[in-house]
Design a protein around this motif. Sequence first.
Motif, PDB file in Angstrom:
ATOM      1  N   ARG A 206      76.770 108.012  60.679  1.00 56.52           N
ATOM      2  CA  ARG A 206      77.906 108.515  61.458  1.00 56.52           C
ATOM      3  C   ARG A 206      79.235 108.002  60.894  1.00 56.52           C
ATOM      4  O   ARG A 206      80.216 108.740  60.852  1.00 56.52           O
TER       5      ARG A 206
ATOM      6  N   ARG B  99      80.051 109.975  57.726  1.00 54.26           N
ATOM      7  CA  ARG B  99      80.444 111.367  57.979  1.00 54.26           C
ATOM      8  C   ARG B  99      81.825 111.508  58.609  1.00 54.26           C
ATOM      9  O   ARG B  99      82.486 112.523  58.408  1.00 54.26           O
ATOM     10  N   HIS B 100      82.269 110.508  59.358  1.00 51.56           N
ATOM     11  CA  HIS B 100      83.499 110.687  60.121  1.00 51.56           C
ATOM     12  C   HIS B 100      84.658 109.779  59.711  1.00 51.56           C
ATOM     13  O   HIS B 100      85.760 109.925  60.239  1.00 51.56           O
ATOM     14  N   ALA B 101      84.449 108.867  58.798  1.00 45.06           N
ATOM     15  CA  ALA B 101      85.511 107.941  58.385  1.00 45.06           C
ATOM     16  C   ALA B 101      86.617 108.672  57.636  1.00 45.06           C
ATOM     17  O   ALA B 101      86.361 109.605  56.879  1.00 45.06           O
ATOM     18  N   LYS B 102      87.839 108.193  57.852  1.00 50.13           N
ATOM     19  CA  LYS B 102      89.003 108.736  57.147  1.00 50.13           C
ATOM     20  C   LYS B 102      89.362 107.878  55.941  1.00 50.13           C
ATOM     21  O   LYS B 102      90.382 108.104  55.309  1.00 50.13           O
TER      22      LYS B 102
ATOM     23  N   GLU C   2      90.629 102.972  62.015  1.00 45.89           N
ATOM     24  CA  GLU C   2      91.839 103.778  62.173  1.00 45.89           C
ATOM     25  C   GLU C   2      92.984 102.936  62.756  1.00 45.89           C
ATOM     26  O   GLU C   2      94.118 103.006  62.280  1.00 45.89           O
TER      27      GLU C   2
ATOM     28  N   LEU D  62      84.745 103.177  63.634  1.00 45.24           N
ATOM     29  CA  LEU D  62      85.747 104.155  63.194  1.00 45.24           C
ATOM     30  C   LEU D  62      87.091 103.938  63.883  1.00 45.24           C
ATOM     31  O   LEU D  62      88.141 104.019  63.240  1.00 45.24           O
TER      32      LEU D  62
ATOM     33  N   ARG E 147      81.324 104.812  66.762  1.00 51.14           N
ATOM     34  CA  ARG E 147      82.619 105.193  67.322  1.00 51.14           C
ATOM     35  C   ARG E 147      83.607 104.028  67.273  1.00 51.14           C
ATOM     36  O   ARG E 147      84.772 104.187  66.895  1.00 51.14           O
TER      37      ARG E 147
END
Length: 136
Positions: free
Chosen positions: A123, A126-129, A96, A92, A89
């Motif tokens: 994780r 899967r969730h990185a922009k 951002e 990420l 978390r």
Amino acid sequence: MYAKIIVAVDVAELEKGERIFRKATTLLDAAGSLVLLNVVEDLPGYYVADISVDLMVKARQESEQLLVGLREKVGLAADIEIRQGAPAREILAAAEHRKADLIIVASHVPDISNYFIGATADRVVRHAKCSVLIDR
């Protein structure tokens, strides 16, 4: 080439951290910047009652000292950021916040629960922009 790279370093495994830091420098645009990031994990609630806040402050300070040492050893400019919380978390969130276009993270040897890559790396992927490079 990438303009802003987050290099997520586990200070318990500085050899891997050095390797991914050096790799990041080869992928960095000439005018780009690097961020060495470490996340100090929160302690479970049942530990918190038995320890002082000073322990977490000390952990953050030690992490920062280790990253400063790594930066000096490699001899390259990089911002240092220490965050506290869940590693994926916070990695990420840092990416951002800093508008990173690449995150580099080392992966440990997985166990059966995360066979292909480590739990944190999984994780982040899967969730990185932005793009993510997993170094093994």
